[in-house]
Scaffold this active site. Structure first.
Site, mmCIF file in Angstrom:
data_model
loop_
_atom_site.group_PDB
_atom_site.id
_atom_site.type_symbol
_atom_site.label_atom_id
_atom_site.label_comp_id
_atom_site.label_asym_id
_atom_site.label_seq_id
_atom_site.Cartn_x
_atom_site.Cartn_y
_atom_site.Cartn_z
ATOM 1 N N GLU A 62 33.576 31.050 42.010
ATOM 2 C CA GLU A 62 32.612 31.962 41.382
ATOM 3 C C GLU A 62 33.209 32.747 40.206
ATOM 4 O O GLU A 62 34.264 33.383 40.335
ATOM 5 C CB GLU A 62 32.095 32.953 42.447
ATOM 6 N N LYS A 93 30.138 40.877 51.574
ATOM 7 C CA LYS A 93 30.358 39.673 50.751
ATOM 8 C C LYS A 93 31.290 40.043 49.596
ATOM 9 O O LYS A 93 32.185 39.282 49.222
ATOM 10 C CB LYS A 93 29.018 39.136 50.246
ATOM 11 N N ASP A 127 42.858 29.227 57.689
ATOM 12 C CA ASP A 127 41.545 28.923 58.259
ATOM 13 C C ASP A 127 40.600 30.088 57.957
ATOM 14 O O ASP A 127 40.565 31.086 58.676
ATOM 15 C CB ASP A 127 41.714 28.713 59.774
ATOM 16 N N HIS A 130 29.374 40.488 35.462
ATOM 17 C CA HIS A 130 29.354 39.190 36.149
ATOM 18 C C HIS A 130 28.768 38.121 35.239
ATOM 19 O O HIS A 130 29.342 37.050 35.061
ATOM 20 C CB HIS A 130 28.538 39.316 37.439
HETATM 21 P P1 HMG Z 1 35.787 45.305 31.761
HETATM 22 O O1 HMG Z 1 35.744 46.772 31.946
HETATM 23 O O2 HMG Z 1 35.049 44.697 30.626
HETATM 24 O O3 HMG Z 1 37.301 44.824 31.737
HETATM 25 O O4 HMG Z 1 35.308 44.661 33.144
HETATM 26 P P2 HMG Z 1 38.406 45.124 30.611
HETATM 27 O O5 HMG Z 1 38.190 44.196 29.468
HETATM 28 O O6 HMG Z 1 38.502 46.595 30.353
HETATM 29 O O7 HMG Z 1 39.744 44.665 31.394
HETATM 30 C C1 HMG Z 1 40.248 45.422 32.483
HETATM 31 C C2 HMG Z 1 40.978 44.492 33.438
HETATM 32 O O8 HMG Z 1 40.011 43.633 34.100
HETATM 33 C C3 HMG Z 1 41.936 43.544 32.742
HETATM 34 O O9 HMG Z 1 43.187 44.170 32.596
HETATM 35 C C4 HMG Z 1 41.991 42.401 33.709
HETATM 36 O O10 HMG Z 1 42.851 42.703 34.770
HETATM 37 C C5 HMG Z 1 40.553 42.328 34.226
HETATM 38 P P3 HMG Z 1 44.265 43.594 31.531
HETATM 39 O O11 HMG Z 1 44.675 42.242 31.953
HETATM 40 O O12 HMG Z 1 43.562 43.567 30.196
HETATM 41 O O13 HMG Z 1 45.398 44.580 31.593
HETATM 42 N N1 HMG Z 1 39.739 41.414 33.406
HETATM 43 C C6 HMG Z 1 39.831 40.075 33.464
HETATM 44 N N2 HMG Z 1 40.636 39.281 34.181
HETATM 45 C C7 HMG Z 1 40.480 37.954 34.029
HETATM 46 N N3 HMG Z 1 39.579 37.392 33.195
HETATM 47 C C8 HMG Z 1 38.766 38.155 32.442
HETATM 48 C C9 HMG Z 1 38.868 39.567 32.569
HETATM 49 N N4 HMG Z 1 38.216 40.599 32.019
HETATM 50 C C10 HMG Z 1 38.768 41.721 32.541
HETATM 51 N N5 HMG Z 1 37.883 37.576 31.642
HETATM 52 C C11 HMG Z 1 34.657 43.035 34.717
HETATM 53 C C12 HMG Z 1 34.797 43.375 33.235
HETATM 54 C C13 HMG Z 1 33.916 41.731 34.885
HETATM 55 C C14 HMG Z 1 36.063 42.882 35.293
HETATM 56 C C15 HMG Z 1 33.905 44.224 35.424
HETATM 57 O O14 HMG Z 1 32.622 44.331 34.872
HETATM 58 C C16 HMG Z 1 33.795 44.069 36.924
HETATM 59 O O15 HMG Z 1 34.746 44.321 37.638
HETATM 60 N N6 HMG Z 1 32.596 43.699 37.439
HETATM 61 C C17 HMG Z 1 32.361 43.400 38.828
HETATM 62 C C18 HMG Z 1 32.098 41.921 38.933
HETATM 63 C C19 HMG Z 1 32.025 41.432 40.366
HETATM 64 O O16 HMG Z 1 32.118 42.154 41.302
HETATM 65 N N7 HMG Z 1 31.868 40.127 40.489
HETATM 66 C C20 HMG Z 1 31.763 39.474 41.761
HETATM 67 C C21 HMG Z 1 30.478 38.690 41.817
HETATM 68 S S1 HMG Z 1 29.163 39.716 42.299
HETATM 69 C C22 HMG Z 1 29.249 39.582 44.034
HETATM 70 O O17 HMG Z 1 29.473 38.530 44.514
HETATM 71 C C23 HMG Z 1 29.321 40.726 44.962
HETATM 72 C C24 HMG Z 1 28.264 41.800 45.057
HETATM 73 O O18 HMG Z 1 27.005 41.340 45.456
HETATM 74 C C25 HMG Z 1 28.829 42.730 46.102
HETATM 75 C C26 HMG Z 1 28.020 43.984 46.356
HETATM 76 O O19 HMG Z 1 26.799 43.960 46.201
HETATM 77 O O20 HMG Z 1 28.676 44.988 46.753
HETATM 78 C C27 HMG Z 1 28.115 42.493 43.746
#
Ligand code: HMG
Length: 470
Positions: free
Chosen positions: A86, A272, A288, A386
């Site tokens: 994902e 999740k 596992d 996301h």
């Molecule tokens: P951002 O603020 O744009 O990130 O967040 P940034 O550009 O300021 O970067 C900060 C750090 O994030 C980076 O540090 C990286 O560690 C990491 P640095 O390396 O620069 O020192 N980072 C990345 N790492 C790898 N690839 C990238 C990348 N971009 C940043 N492309 C971010 C952007 C997506 C991280 C933020 O919006 C976020 O954390 N969102 C949450 C997304 C999430 O939870 N996704 C899971 C899927 S949704 C789900 O399944 C669960 C859910 O239903 C659970 C619930 O309901 O509780 C939501």
């Protein structure tokens, strides 16, 4: 390979191409050439091995392996291999791990290290339960010796059977009792080991009690193999860009936990988000995950109804305090962990942790994943971050190829319109006839996207996750 001496040289890791990522990793973890070669290989698991692992093997199902950076646990620095399909999961966990690291890191502890084996006793009269309990408890020392004689090498390694517990169920439709055997399985997950002990002990218990023996099997509700991880977060780091609202964000994260604890419909989604950071570590290390999923979700019901696996609250200084406690059934030896070449590499990347350490690492990334998702949910909403990272998948399945994947994805993010329909519209308007000429085939129709025809002509060149046409 000593994780203690690591400095964080992995900031911006995601901006590098594959070769540069592997080079950084080589320095971070001290990997040798053969490890780098294996990690560079697109099919490290040979069919001969797959055919040994499972029945009726016909091929393999691959998952991307990525690294979560910034994980600082018990004063050690890790980059954590995630096997996951994902988008945004790895970015999210790395993102929150960065805030946590800047606030002092995770601290973890082992609250118990024993697996449970169950031996069911049937045909007991409800009134005789207490007598049977006494018989079992009087014979505890002998039964433990029998259990330990099954695996003498386990005892030599410092593990072995530790306790015997009697649990009556007089009110069941057919009254029964269960004998629990608690076993420290050391570095092994221990399922086979525990099952053998249960089968070995059963006839002795039968002879002692006269009961009919029912099931003899481990319990995946591993309440005696418990781990706890805590962290604190400076609220300033949670503030939205250009705002000074960290304390408000932290308070809303606490409210979100309350929501999960009050409503199982929310708790399942909340959890999740936790498992986003746990399962990929288990998969990457050949553990596992089904056993762990079962045990961890059962643990989320320990208060009588299904609730949050994590707890978030504020301390008196306004810092956000996070905690997770869960049963983890993890091994670093035996089975697929030992045989799968990528599981071995994942353990190398982690600096060859003990099973207890690995359990705490997985719970740390679980807590970080949960925090990142909650922070997004109480601020901009989950879709912004996301979908930004999911946009390339949408572009690909809409039929974009080569550099058009990035173009379509960037355009959607720029316009804040990330959807399949929008991707299809952009593919059309980007005049993709140039692509069909390049690739010698028609574009997939926008009404019925044909990802297969797109995928037929693509290969991952490993460059920053971009997919290029061949
Ligand atoms: P951002 O603020 O744009 O990130 O967040 P940034 O550009 O300021 O970067 C900060 C750090 O994030 C980076 O540090 C990286 O560690 C990491 P640095 O390396 O620069 O020192 N980072 C990345 N790492 C790898 N690839 C990238 C990348 N971009 C940043 N492309 C971010 C952007 C997506 C991280 C933020 O919006 C976020 O954390 N969102 C949450 C997304 C999430 O939870 N996704 C899971 C899927 S949704 C789900 O399944 C669960 C859910 O239903 C659970 C619930 O309901 O509780 C939501």
């Amino acid at each position: 390979m000593n994780n203690n001496s690591k400095t964080n040289s992995l900031s911006g890791f995601y901006k590098l191409n594959r070769a540069d990522r592997l080079e950084r990793l080589r320095h971070f973890c001290g990997l040798d050439d053969s490890s780098i070669k294996l990690l560079s290989s697109d099919s490290p698991l040979k069919f001969e091995l797959s055919n040994l692992f499972v029945e009726n093997a016909i091929g393999q199902f691959s998952l991307p392996l990525g690294l979560v950076t910034n994980v600082h646990l018990n004063s050690k620095e890790y980059c954590v291999p995630f096997a996951v399909e994902e988008s945004s999961v790895i970015a999210a966990s790395s993102n929150a791990a960065k805030w946590i690291k800047a606030s002092g890191g995770f601290s973890g502890m082992v609250a118990g290290n024993e697996m449970i084996g169950q031996i069911q006793l049937l045909d007991l009269v409800a009134g005789s339960m207490e007598d049977v309990r006494q018989i079992i408890l009087n014979e505890k020392t002998r039964l433990l010796k029998i259990a330990n004689d099954v695996h003498p090498r386990l005892t030599q390694r410092g593990g072995g059977a530790r306790d015997i517990v009697f649990r009556p169920f007089p009110n069941a439709a057919t009254p029964f009792a269960v004998v629990h055997v608690h076993i420290d399985t050391c570095e092994a997950m221990g399922a086979n080991l525990v099952n053998t002990v249960c089968e070995e002990l059963a006839p002795h218990i039968q002879a002692l009690t006269g009961a009919r023996i029912g099931l003899k099997i481990l319990s995946n509700y591993a309440t005696e193999r418990l781990f706890k991880v805590q962290c604190k977060v400076d609220p300033k780091l949670l503030a939205e860009r250009g705002q000074d609202n960290g304390a408000e964000v932290a308070a809303k994260i606490c409210e979100a936990t309350d929501f999960a604890n009050s409503d199982p419909h929310r708790a399942a989604t909340h959890n999740k988000g936790v498992m986003n950071g746990v399962d990929p570590v288990l998969i990457a290390t050949g553990n596992d995950w089904r056993a762990n999923e079962a045990g961890i979700h059962a643990y989320a019901c320990k208060q009588g109804s299904y609730g949050s696996l994590s707890a978030w609250q504020m301390d008196e200084d306004g810092w956000l305090i996070g905690e997770i406690e869960a049963p983890m059934q993890i091994g670093t030896v035996g089975g697929i962990t030992r045989l799968h070449p990528m599981a071995q590499k994942s353990l190398d990347i982690l600096g060859r942790p003990s099973s207890n350490e690995l359990a705490q690492i997985a719970l740390s990334t679980g807590l970080a994943s949960n925090l990142a998702a909650l922070r997004a949910l109480v601020t901009t909403g989950i879709q912004a971050g996301h979908m930004k990272l999911h946009a390339k998948n949408l572009a690909l399945s809409a039929g974009a190829l080569g550099h058009h994947i990035e173009e379509v994805a960037s355009e959607m993010v720029r316009n804040n319109k990330v959807s399949q329909t929008e991707a299809e519209r952009l593919v059309k308007t980007l005049n993709c006839s140039c692509l069909s000429a390049e690739n010698g085939e028609d574009l997939p129709s926008t009404e019925t996207p044909k990802p297969h025809s797109a995928q037929k002509n693509i290969a991952n060149d490993g460059d920053d996750g971009h997919i290029q046409s061949q």
